[in-house]
Scaffold this active site. Sequence first.
Site, mmCIF file in Angstrom:
data_model
loop_
_atom_site.group_PDB
_atom_site.id
_atom_site.type_symbol
_atom_site.label_atom_id
_atom_site.label_comp_id
_atom_site.label_asym_id
_atom_site.label_seq_id
_atom_site.Cartn_x
_atom_site.Cartn_y
_atom_site.Cartn_z
ATOM 1 N N GLY A 107 -4.171 -6.088 -0.233
ATOM 2 C CA GLY A 107 -5.404 -6.722 0.202
ATOM 3 C C GLY A 107 -6.263 -5.777 1.026
ATOM 4 O O GLY A 107 -5.848 -4.675 1.390
ATOM 5 N N GLY A 150 -5.001 -4.259 4.242
ATOM 6 C CA GLY A 150 -4.103 -3.121 4.084
ATOM 7 C C GLY A 150 -4.730 -1.957 3.352
ATOM 8 O O GLY A 150 -4.035 -1.026 2.936
ATOM 9 N N GLY A 151 -6.054 -2.008 3.163
ATOM 10 C CA GLY A 151 -6.756 -0.905 2.512
ATOM 11 C C GLY A 151 -6.652 -0.893 1.007
ATOM 12 O O GLY A 151 -6.898 0.133 0.365
ATOM 13 N N CYS A 158 9.637 -0.808 -1.416
ATOM 14 C CA CYS A 158 8.793 -0.880 -0.216
ATOM 15 C C CYS A 158 8.660 -2.295 0.332
ATOM 16 O O CYS A 158 8.221 -2.473 1.474
ATOM 17 C CB CYS A 158 7.409 -0.301 -0.502
ATOM 18 S SG CYS A 158 6.547 -1.059 -1.896
#
Length: 505
Positions: free
Chosen positions: A420, A423-424, A248
């Site tokens: 973080g 980014g949820g 990813c």
Amino acid sequence: MDKDLKSIQEVRDLLKEAKAAQEIYSTFSQDKIDEIVKEISLEAQKHEVELAKLANEETGFGRWEDKVLKNRLAAVGVYETIKDQKTVGILTECKEKGLMEIGVPMGIIAALIPSTNPTSTTIYKIMIALKAGNAVIVSPHPNAKGCIIKTAEYLIRAAERKGAPKGLIGVIQTPTLQATNELMKHKYTSLILATGGEAMVHAAYSSGTPAIGVGPGNGPSFIEKSADIKLAVKRIMDSKTFDNGVICASEQSVVVENVIKEEVIEEFKRNGAYFLNKEERDKVAKILMRSNNTMNPKIVGKTALYVASTAGITVPVTTKVLISIETEVSNQNPFSREKLCPVLGFYVEESWEKACEKCIEILKNEGIGHTMSMHSNNVNVIREFSLKKPVSRLLINTPAALGGVGATTHLPPAFTLGCGTVGGSATSDNIGPLNLINIRRIAYGSKELEDLKGQEKDKIGNDNYSDIKNCGYDTKDKLKTEKISNLSQVDEIVKQVLDEIYKNR
């Protein structure tokens, strides 16, 4: 018994065994834990090729040769990074300040494993969980359950050879959605370590159990005009073709300055990239996403030739990556989103400042907080990017897929990359054992109440004015701070301060 009911009961049994095993394991010394973790590393190394081939055969994703390297990174790279870490018992002690930190295992870790990196992630999560003094239960992705279960079984035997209690490592043999939900929500589960799709990560955070989850990546890669263009293009191609792009952290778009556009395009072509025309672009776009606008699993981890054939277009047999020149960034444009296969969007901007804005636009579209890369030899531009980009990892002059997981950088090797809060995610770290422990802090008293109030203990050698000032009282309008020449002036100042404090109570 129905499959879902059977799987739920299996999870409950695994949790019961894990709880009992972890209570025993929590008494183990750091040396004993390290001995078990080392044995897991050695065992994983023995089977790195076998497990890579199993993963490739079962999922159809990627290349088994590249999966060998990922298994090795988990078995060796992760181990070498964590082997000397102190995780249990006294971690730090400062007698001067009266502070001590003690590492305490969390308990039972629920390890959710994706189908994209199944065996390497299983090795990695078991290793870091046990290093932190925890038990771990592996929840396999149904499409990769065979290779995940086999990996876990090898490591279970290795751990038990060195004295790990039976049940310390568990693996769900009948993976179902109901089993995963039971694992995530059960009162015995201490933490969920979730790596996978956005829906699964959301479910982990919604479970009521503490979780560390990782959402989608969609990292742009900026090539700045000072970069070594040949090397930059080579690195991007190395990254995007590694395991056919399933990591990813890999590049999803390329952003270049207009002044080097043609040179970059020619270099990509020399390295096996094929630039789609308008008709070809539209055909590929139709197969990248499903009708519900989520990534099409049928093209994940496939070669560029497979993607082209599926889209109904003909490209040279030497094609390694498909590239589409784009201008729009939106949720409806698949070339501006995460594509876990050798396909890239390509954007051209007039300046590095505009390129910076474009990278932010791409990240806000999808993958914010995760990872991006840039290729540049201009330290000032690199600094500006590092200050502005909403990512947890900004990778410089390196293949993003390999740099993000710590293979070609000095980042901690990991297969769960925190995004973080932007980014949820609960953290921006490359997740390791220290993310899987609680820290108990021991603190000795260093002041009395009188010190906080600023009252005199002695008239000599006691800076009452400083005490009060440090507690947040603003006395600058009430006191004159000229040089004090005698003790009577000190007494007068103290009296003024105390009067002011009591007046405002």
